[in-house]
Design a protein around this motif. Structure first.
Motif, mmCIF file in Angstrom:
data_model
loop_
_atom_site.group_PDB
_atom_site.id
_atom_site.type_symbol
_atom_site.label_atom_id
_atom_site.label_comp_id
_atom_site.label_asym_id
_atom_site.label_seq_id
_atom_site.Cartn_x
_atom_site.Cartn_y
_atom_site.Cartn_z
ATOM 1 N N MET A 106 -37.341 13.524 13.923
ATOM 2 C CA MET A 106 -36.227 14.126 15.082
ATOM 3 C C MET A 106 -35.209 13.624 14.155
ATOM 4 S SD MET A 106 -38.507 10.656 17.554
ATOM 5 C CE MET A 106 -40.448 11.441 16.955
ATOM 6 N N ASP A 107 -34.077 14.704 14.768
ATOM 7 C CA ASP A 107 -33.089 13.779 14.138
ATOM 8 C C ASP A 107 -32.825 12.766 14.910
ATOM 9 O OD1 ASP A 107 -31.052 14.451 16.190
ATOM 10 O OD2 ASP A 107 -31.332 16.451 16.740
ATOM 11 N N GLU A 108 -31.453 12.119 14.149
ATOM 12 C CA GLU A 108 -31.141 10.613 14.392
ATOM 13 C C GLU A 108 -30.324 10.676 15.915
ATOM 14 O OE1 GLU A 108 -27.515 9.205 12.158
ATOM 15 O OE2 GLU A 108 -29.106 7.199 12.523
ATOM 16 N N GLU A 135 -31.756 12.088 19.002
ATOM 17 C CA GLU A 135 -33.146 12.500 19.249
ATOM 18 C C GLU A 135 -33.503 11.259 19.712
ATOM 19 O OE1 GLU A 135 -36.227 15.818 18.867
ATOM 20 O OE2 GLU A 135 -34.711 16.098 17.253
#
Lengths: 503, 251
Positions: A461-463, A465
């Motif tokens: 997941m990106d930050e 998210e």
């Protein structure tokens, strides 16, 4: 499918949130302005303006007198300054107190007569007004849950859906301006009976200048056949919105009511001072849910809505039950304490709240639980999230009166901090005047943990998210208390409101 | 698959060098084990490869299938196929295990330009994989790692690995805190994932895990370097004689 839906709704974040985060890209999604001709009352506030508002709504004399007495009282009052919010002085003479789309000068008789531009605005906001298109977006998987909507645009109600069907069940759902004309006996009896004219500075102001809002009456023994909802939209510039909502649940009645709010993105702060009164007779139950997403101002704190709201429920009847659920993500300044007066014996009040403050937002919010009757119970679950340079205060009162034998309260107050420039404050007031009452208060403060974020990111997941996921987990208890459609929207909002809060 | 050359790493906050020139190549489809005494830099290596903050790479490279990963964000490395089974899996209160898994799987699929799994497809796959790891429906619903026993946490890591189907799996002391039965279960889970296209780097303190996950190559790490490399017999040597002998031998 049942098990699947279960997973989606009950567990933290899901796909919708992720998509919402990605599609919105850091901007306030509802910041557009509807290009429509607006008719304003002259700027400023005086008795003539009060008279004008009353006249525009074709109000009877008693209503005008009521407004004027509130206005005269307001002149004697001073703006409160005890809340932990800081904003430039409001010039009450530099505001418009009434604005309505020109096309609404003649009240449309049905939705078909409403200006298509207005309908478009609500469609853009995802609010289906047209009965034909009603279920886009608010339909539950079972297909049998419907929501009736009253849409308020600036100072006027532009239309209410499902009126006829509700009328068959004996339910009255209309704008308050209509109710004043069509159901004066109910309005006279209950208006101002929960939040008196003199209650507080903003409530008194509202009593003088409220322009519209929603009115609901659920007759004895009736379970409202669908959820009711009001959607508030501030569009006009320099205009305060003062809506008034009155909901009466007669003996044994039940209703679930949803309230949503948005406003265009503007540099100049706008004032919103609403009053909501709930009346519950014996065995009645009201669920009142709010997703408040007024424009919060930009990153430097320019613009945004100043939100000064008085909401109160009066559990007059024995065994009545009220539940407030609020998701507060917007507004530059929030000053709001939805409260419960637990007057009837065995009555219950619940308050579930998520308050998110990002960037320069300030929120001072909480609840009051006033226990007057025997065996009254209340429960408070508050989740405050602060990010950016925001300040977030929980302020709550639990009061057990001498007659509130065996009163019970449980309060849980959790704060979550993101970053190191924001603040979280908890100010609980507890008054207990009898020995049989029991009051519990639990509070925690935590930070979004780097280890948690790294764990999520290692899984792909990106930050942002990851933050949304962790925060939605933190809010889970409250999200679960929301009706399903709102829970989805709220999850997405949590993610959007926190964009740009990390990294 | 994974090629590490002359990797030097220090702490960002203080002047301390931890990895002092690590050279390591893990071929596709192989299982490599790294053993070593406490403080030798094993866990640091796993964190640096997966992109955790707080470390500074001062020299050297690390390539995954020929692409340098050291400048990539952690989530980009994950999408490229790197997976770290944590020594201490992190708790995320309020977030259902299933939601977490689905968000992770779909985030990676999206990053790779693949279609996201529908809820139904996802559920089917997850149930199947959970079953073989003896993870019941209740554990899938509970918040991520909250209140999990040591064994449950490690099984959960392997379930995540099974769902994400990475190319390069790093297991950081997966055996720590496990009793024999739990270790067997975890090892079975790992063995089931062994595949010609997937490589493993198993970091462990003790030989016993390697009884269950049989490595192709064993490395001994000490003071920030690989000091000895051999076959599975090297692990047995450690088990019998301890690290002291080997360290004395290479000194």
């Amino acid at each position: 499918m049942a098990a699947l839906d279960d997973v989606q709704v009950k567990e933290g974040v899901d796909q919708e949130t992720v998509e919402a985060v990605q599609s919105v890209g850091g901007k306030y999604k509802y910041g557009f302005e509807t290009d429509i001709e607006i008719e304003y009352a002259p700027k400023g506030l005086n008795e003539d303006i009060v008279r004008l508002i009353s006249e525009k709504n074709n109000e009877p004399e008693w209503m005008l007198e009521w407004r004027l007495s509130a206005y005269r009282r307001w002149l004697q009052m001073e703006e409160p300054d005890w809340a932990m919010v800081d904003y430039p002085e409001i010039d009450f003479q530099d505001q418009y107190y009434y604005a309505r789309p020109k096309s609404m000068a003649e009240k449309p008789k049905s939705l078909d007569e409403v200006d298509p531009k207005l309908l478009e605005t609500y469609a853009k906001l995802g609010i289906p007004l047209k009965e034909q298109a009603l279920l886009a977006g608010v339909e539950a998987p079972e297909g049998d849950r419907r929501v009736a909507v009253d849409a308020v645009f600036d100072s006027v109600s532009v239309g209410t859906t499902f009126k006829d069907e509700l009328a068959k069940a004996g339910v009255i759902f209309c704008s308050i301006s209509e109710a004043i004309q069509d159901h004066p006996e109910l309005v006279k009896k209950y208006l101002g009976s929960v939040v008196p004219q003199s209650d507080n500075y903003y409530a008194t102001l509202n009593s003088a200048v409220f322009s519209d809002g929603s009115f609901v009456y659920i007759p004895e023994g009736t379970k409202c056949p669908m959820e009711l909802s009001t959607y508030f939209r501030i569009n006009a510039e320099n205009t305060g919105q003062f809506e008034r909502t009155l909901i009466i649940a007669d003996k044994g009645a039940y209703v679930s009511y949803l309230e949503g709010c948005t406003a265009p993105q503007r540099d100049i702060a706008q004032l919103h001072a609403a009053v909501v009164e709930l009346v519950l007779l014996e065995d009645a139950e009201i669920k009142y849910s709010t997703v408040q997403n007024w424009f919060p101002g930009d990153e430097e704190g320019k613009g945004g809505i100043y939100n000064f709201v008085t909401k109160r429920a009066d559990c007059r009847g024995d065994r009545s039950k009220v539940m407030w659920t609020q998701v507060e993500t917007g507004s530059a300044v929030t000053w709001k304490y939805p409260s419960c007066i637990l007057r009837g014996d065995d009555s219950q009040g619940e308050f579930y709240s998520i308050a998110i403050a990002n960037n320069m937002q300030q929120a001072d919010t909480g609840t009051k639980m006033i226990h007057l009757g025997k065996n009254t119970k209340s429960r408070i679950v508050s989740k405050g999230i602060s990010a950016g340079k925001a300040q977030n205060t929980y302020r709550g009162l639990v009061s057990m009166h001498p007659k509130a034998q065996n009163g019970r309260n449980y309060t849980q107050c959790d704060s979550l901090l993101i970053g190191d420039k924001c603040g979280a404050h908890t100010v609980p007031y507890i008054e207990v005047k009898n020995n049989s009452a029991r009051v519990e208060h639990e509070a925690t403060t935590s930070k979004v943990d780097d280890e948690q974020l790294f764990y999520c990111r290692q899984r792909g997941m990106d930050e942002e998210e990851a933050v949304a996921l962790v925060v939605n987990g933190f809010c889970k208890d409250v999200l679960q208390a929301l009706p399903m459609e709102f829970a989805m929207e709220a999850q997405a909002l949590v993610a959007i409101s926190l964009e740009g809060s990390v990294g | 698959m994974l090629e590490i050359k002359n990797l030097h790493v220090g702490l960002e906050e203080e002047d301390k060098q931890i990895l002092k020139g690590v050279n390591l190549t893990v071929e596709t489809g192989k299982v490599h084990a790294i053993m070593g005494p406490n403080g030798s830099g094993k866990s640091t290596l796993s964190y640096v490869l997966s992109g955790k903050d707080g470390y500074e790479v001062t020299d050297g490279t690390a390539e995954l299938e020929g692409t340098d990963i050291l400048d990539m964000e952690p989530e980009e490395r994950a999408a490229a196929g790197l997976f770290l089974a944590f020594q201490y899996p992190v708790e995320i209160p309020g977030v259902g295990n299933m939601t977490f898994l689905r968000t992770a799987v779909n985030a990676q699929r999206k990053a790779r330009g693949e279609e996201e799994l529908s809820a139904a497809e996802f559920l089917k796959v997850v149930r199947e994989k959970a079953k073989s790891l003896k993870i019941d429906a209740d554990m899938l619903k509970r918040p991520v790692n909250v209140g999990f026993s040591g064994g449950e946490k490690k099984r959960n890591e392997i379930l995540q690995m099974a769902m994400l189907e990475p190319k390069m799996c790093i297991l950081d002391e997966t055996d720590s805190g496990l009793d024999v039965d739990a270790m067997k279960l975890v090892a079975e889970g790992v063995n089931a994932l062994r595949d010609a296209g997937r490589s493993f780097l198993v970091i462990t303190h003790y030989q016993r895990l390697l009884d269950h996950i049989k490595p192709d190559v064993v490395h001994i790490m000490a003071d920030g370097k690989i000091v000895k490399t051999g076959g599975p017999e090297l692990a047995l040597e450690v088990e019998n004689n301890g690290y002291a002998d080997i360290l004395a031998e290479v000194a």
